[in-house]
Motif scaffolding. Structure first.
Motif, PDB file in Angstrom:
ATOM      1  N   CYS A   1       0.078  -5.022   8.207  1.00 42.45           N
ATOM      2  CA  CYS A   1      -0.925  -5.766   8.779  1.00 42.45           C
ATOM      3  C   CYS A   1      -1.857  -6.716   8.041  1.00 42.45           C
ATOM      4  CB  CYS A   1      -1.961  -4.759   9.295  1.00 42.45           C
ATOM      5  SG  CYS A   1      -2.632  -3.574   8.206  1.00 42.45           S
TER       6      CYS A   1
ATOM      7  N   SER B   1      -9.345   0.968   8.054  1.00 41.77           N
ATOM      8  CA  SER B   1      -9.520   2.081   7.205  1.00 41.77           C
ATOM      9  C   SER B   1     -10.991   2.560   6.915  1.00 41.77           C
ATOM     10  CB  SER B   1      -9.030   1.527   5.808  1.00 41.77           C
ATOM     11  OG  SER B   1     -10.030   0.555   5.260  1.00 41.77           O
TER      12      SER B   1
ATOM     13  N   ILE C   1      -3.014   4.217   6.948  1.00 38.18           N
ATOM     14  CA  ILE C   1      -2.766   3.064   8.078  1.00 38.18           C
ATOM     15  C   ILE C   1      -1.156   2.981   7.526  1.00 38.18           C
ATOM     16  CG2 ILE C   1      -2.926   0.641   8.252  1.00 38.18           C
ATOM     17  CD1 ILE C   1      -5.764   1.090   7.829  1.00 38.18           C
TER      18      ILE C   1
ATOM     19  N   SER D   1       1.021  -1.188  -0.019  1.00 43.27           N
ATOM     20  CA  SER D   1       0.018  -0.022   0.124  1.00 43.27           C
ATOM     21  C   SER D   1       1.115   1.186  -0.057  1.00 43.27           C
ATOM     22  CB  SER D   1      -1.001  -0.003   0.960  1.00 43.27           C
ATOM     23  OG  SER D   1      -0.014   0.153   2.444  1.00 43.27           O
TER      24      SER D   1
ATOM     25  N   TRP E   1      -6.487  -4.294   8.179  1.00 43.14           N
ATOM     26  CA  TRP E   1      -6.289  -3.054   7.274  1.00 43.14           C
ATOM     27  C   TRP E   1      -8.062  -2.436   6.803  1.00 43.14           C
ATOM     28  CZ3 TRP E   1      -7.937  -0.732   2.686  1.00 43.14           C
ATOM     29  CH2 TRP E   1      -7.233   0.484   2.589  1.00 43.14           C
TER      30      TRP E   1
END
Length: 320
Positions: free
Chosen positions: A142, A151, A138, A117, A147
């Motif tokens: 993870c 989020s 974030i 990401s 996530w």
């Protein structure tokens, strides 16, 4: 061209993107990681997109023409032409930082079950000087379901496709873009993709510059096709999450997604609004608040958010 790492395929659908696509392509050309291919599918543009693209002669760039079939079909076509072990889908009006691909390739390494990401932020009125980095990104590595929940908890999740670098092996398991969807098509797609990964790793030096404020949002909200697509995307995306983990925390964020749909599309599309409200009830309800600030926050406490929305729809665009 240095080939010390895996080939990265950047898949870019384009429709009437003549005003912006040169910036997007230049941001790829400036990458410090050089072993990439950029596959652009011109989805029946009626503007000067084709003419603009002819100025780029780098052999790593290929442009393919097709009749207008929609963004998802164009993205799938680009993928079918790609060869890279790692794949990035990217809109034709956004830009990425010079070290973007290098940081994400480094994050993934040799793993075939891990997606990378990135950080992101918005800029407005085509002015990169207005760019502001989103501080709620974030930044920890993870599990995908963690996530997704984080989020979506208390905010609308950002699923923009260029955030992600994805191993081809994961896309072969998850499947490609759902060509029946249009509005917020990335919500369903990204959830389906990341839930097929073992881990999400954050690339600290990758920054997406997300161009905002381009479309007439009101026309999107009034369109039955757009509203149906948004509802279906949310319905499918949340069902994937609930199948993966039918916990109270997942039900909470899924209910909030449907509530955000209600906030966005009210007072249009009453049938879909009722379906969304039924989903919220099934999931145990939500305390997700109407997004407001300034005078609208005060006003909605007095007359309720539904009346605030009706009043805002009567105002000129600059006063909403």
């Amino acid at each position: 061209m240095e080939k010390s790492g895996p080939l990265v395929s950047v898949c870019m659908p384009a429709y009437d993107a003549g005003k912006y696509i040169a910036d997007a392509v230049r941001s790829i050309l400036k990458q410090t990681y050089s072993y990439w291919e950029l596959i652009i599918v011109n989805d029946g543009s009626t503007d000067d997109t084709s003419l603009i693209l002819k100025q780029f002669t780098d052999p790593r760039i290929s442009v393919h023409q097709q009749e207008n079939c929609g963004q998802c079909a164009a993205a799938n076509k680009a993928f079918s032409l790609s060869k890279g072990r790692l794949v990035k889908f990217m809109d034709a009006d956004d830009m990425i930082s010079p070290g973007y691909l290098a940081a994400q390739v480094n994050c993934i390494g040799d793993r075939e079950d891990t997606v990378a990401s990135a950080a992101w932020g918005r800029f407005y009125n085509d002015d990169i000087n207005t760019f502001k980095l989103n501080e709620e990104v974030i930044r920890e590595d993870c599990q995908p379901i963690d996530w997704l929940v984080s989020s979506m908890d208390g905010k609308q999740a950002m699923m923009q496709c260029a955030i992600w670098l994805i191993p081809r092996a994961i896309l072969q398991k998850s499947g490609l873009w759902n060509e029946r969807l249009s509005l917020i098509n990335d919500f369903e797609f990204i959830i389906r993709v990341v839930l097929n990964a073992r881990e999400i790793r954050f690339a600290e030096n990758s920054v997406l510059y997300y161009r905002s404020g381009l479309q007439n949002s009101l026309s999107s909200l009034k369109s039955q096709k757009g509203a149906q697509s948004a509802f279906d995307s949310i319905n499918m995306g949340t069902s994937y999450m609930l199948d993966f983990e039918p916990s109270d925390r997942v039900k909470k964020v899924c209910a909030a997604c449907f509530q955000n749909f209600v906030y966005s599309f009210y007072p249009f599309h009453k049938t879909l609004i009722k379906l969304a409200e039924h989903k919220i009830k099934e999931l145990g309800g939500t305390t997700s608040a109407f997004p407001s600030g300034g005078y609208t926050r005060l006003l909605q406490k007095i007359i309720g958010w539904k009346n605030v929305k009706k009043i805002k729809l009567l105002l000129p665009g600059d006063l909403k």
